[in-house]
Write a protein that holds these residues in place. Structure first.
Motif, mmCIF file in Angstrom:
data_model
loop_
_atom_site.group_PDB
_atom_site.id
_atom_site.type_symbol
_atom_site.label_atom_id
_atom_site.label_comp_id
_atom_site.label_asym_id
_atom_site.label_seq_id
_atom_site.Cartn_x
_atom_site.Cartn_y
_atom_site.Cartn_z
ATOM 1 N N ILE A 17 -16.799 0.645 25.454
ATOM 2 C CA ILE A 17 -16.237 1.573 24.468
ATOM 3 C C ILE A 17 -16.912 2.933 24.569
ATOM 4 C CG2 ILE A 17 -16.075 2.049 21.988
ATOM 5 C CD1 ILE A 17 -15.633 -0.995 21.627
ATOM 6 N N LEU A 18 -18.233 2.939 24.685
ATOM 7 C CA LEU A 18 -18.954 4.207 24.804
ATOM 8 C C LEU A 18 -18.623 4.924 26.108
ATOM 9 C CD1 LEU A 18 -22.388 3.087 23.377
ATOM 10 C CD2 LEU A 18 -20.843 4.764 22.378
ATOM 11 N N LEU A 19 -18.420 4.160 27.180
ATOM 12 C CA LEU A 19 -18.047 4.771 28.463
ATOM 13 C C LEU A 19 -16.671 5.418 28.376
ATOM 14 C CD1 LEU A 19 -19.292 5.071 31.261
ATOM 15 C CD2 LEU A 19 -18.047 3.023 31.938
ATOM 16 N N VAL A 20 -15.745 4.754 27.710
ATOM 17 C CA VAL A 20 -14.407 5.332 27.529
ATOM 18 C C VAL A 20 -14.483 6.585 26.666
ATOM 19 C CG1 VAL A 20 -12.165 4.917 26.433
ATOM 20 C CG2 VAL A 20 -13.153 3.194 27.930
ATOM 21 N N PHE B 192 -25.984 6.157 25.862
ATOM 22 C CA PHE B 192 -25.888 4.975 25.016
ATOM 23 C C PHE B 192 -25.156 3.840 25.732
ATOM 24 C CE2 PHE B 192 -26.115 7.923 21.135
ATOM 25 C CZ PHE B 192 -27.496 7.842 21.123
ATOM 26 N N ALA B 193 -24.130 4.180 26.521
ATOM 27 C CA ALA B 193 -23.403 3.156 27.273
ATOM 28 C C ALA B 193 -24.318 2.502 28.303
ATOM 29 C CB ALA B 193 -22.182 3.762 27.956
ATOM 30 N N LEU B 194 -25.097 3.309 29.014
ATOM 31 C CA LEU B 194 -26.019 2.746 29.997
ATOM 32 C C LEU B 194 -27.078 1.881 29.322
ATOM 33 C CD1 LEU B 194 -26.498 5.791 32.386
ATOM 34 C CD2 LEU B 194 -25.155 3.727 32.789
ATOM 35 N N GLY B 195 -27.533 2.302 28.144
ATOM 36 C CA GLY B 195 -28.484 1.497 27.388
ATOM 37 C C GLY B 195 -27.879 0.163 26.966
ATOM 38 N N ALA B 196 -26.621 0.174 26.549
ATOM 39 C CA ALA B 196 -25.951 -1.066 26.147
ATOM 40 C C ALA B 196 -25.785 -1.993 27.336
ATOM 41 C CB ALA B 196 -24.594 -0.745 25.520
ATOM 42 N N PHE B 197 -25.420 -1.446 28.499
ATOM 43 C CA PHE B 197 -25.304 -2.273 29.701
ATOM 44 C C PHE B 197 -26.653 -2.858 30.096
ATOM 45 C CE2 PHE B 197 -21.433 0.376 30.897
ATOM 46 C CZ PHE B 197 -20.549 -0.603 30.464
ATOM 47 N N LEU B 198 -27.691 -2.069 29.981
ATOM 48 C CA LEU B 198 -29.033 -2.540 30.312
ATOM 49 C C LEU B 198 -29.457 -3.668 29.364
ATOM 50 C CD1 LEU B 198 -31.488 -2.093 32.139
ATOM 51 C CD2 LEU B 198 -32.330 -0.479 30.444
ATOM 52 N N LEU B 199 -29.183 -3.511 28.082
ATOM 53 C CA LEU B 199 -29.490 -4.571 27.129
ATOM 54 C C LEU B 199 -28.682 -5.829 27.421
ATOM 55 C CD1 LEU B 199 -29.765 -2.634 23.771
ATOM 56 C CD2 LEU B 199 -31.578 -3.869 24.954
ATOM 57 N N MET C 164 -21.385 -8.869 23.685
ATOM 58 C CA MET C 164 -21.285 -7.822 22.698
ATOM 59 C C MET C 164 -21.764 -6.487 23.276
ATOM 60 S SD MET C 164 -22.797 -7.706 18.868
ATOM 61 C CE MET C 164 -24.398 -6.996 19.088
ATOM 62 N N TYR C 165 -22.882 -6.527 24.025
ATOM 63 C CA TYR C 165 -23.391 -5.286 24.610
ATOM 64 C C TYR C 165 -22.424 -4.730 25.650
ATOM 65 C CZ TYR C 165 -27.869 -6.256 22.417
ATOM 66 O OH TYR C 165 -28.859 -6.492 21.511
ATOM 67 N N TRP C 166 -21.758 -5.620 26.386
ATOM 68 C CA TRP C 166 -20.816 -5.158 27.400
ATOM 69 C C TRP C 166 -19.635 -4.454 26.736
ATOM 70 C CZ3 TRP C 166 -22.287 -5.001 32.247
ATOM 71 C CH2 TRP C 166 -23.316 -5.841 32.662
ATOM 72 N N THR C 167 -19.168 -4.999 25.618
ATOM 73 C CA THR C 167 -18.051 -4.382 24.906
ATOM 74 C C THR C 167 -18.448 -3.021 24.356
ATOM 75 O OG1 THR C 167 -17.285 -6.584 24.284
ATOM 76 C CG2 THR C 167 -16.386 -4.726 23.042
ATOM 77 N N MET C 168 -19.620 -2.938 23.748
ATOM 78 C CA MET C 168 -20.090 -1.652 23.229
ATOM 79 C C MET C 168 -20.260 -0.651 24.365
ATOM 80 S SD MET C 168 -22.780 -2.835 20.220
ATOM 81 C CE MET C 168 -24.091 -2.095 21.108
ATOM 82 N N GLY C 169 -20.775 -1.107 25.492
ATOM 83 C CA GLY C 169 -20.956 -0.218 26.635
ATOM 84 C C GLY C 169 -19.638 0.315 27.163
#
Length: 52
Positions: free
Chosen positions: A8-11, A33-40, A1-6
């Motif tokens: 989307i935010l990167l795009v 926010f994308a980097l935070g999602a990837f980190l999570l 889920m975090y990878w998908t959010m990351g």
């Protein structure tokens, strides 16, 4: 889920940069926010343990 959010935010960040954003530097929040999602995503992956 975090990878998908990351992703989307990167795009969204890339689109904001190429579309001539009128928002100024606010578009860079998508990158943070994308980097935070990837980190999570990385941190949550490390906590998984095998159940036997």
């Amino acid at each position: 889920m975090y990878w998908t959010m990351g992703m989307i935010l990167l795009v969204l960040w890339c689109l904001g940069l190429t579309a001539g954003s009128t928002e100024g530097n606010w578009v860079h929040l998508f990158l943070l926010f994308a980097l935070g999602a990837f980190l999570l995503g990385v941190m949550s992956r490390g906590r998984r343990t095998a159940v036997t």
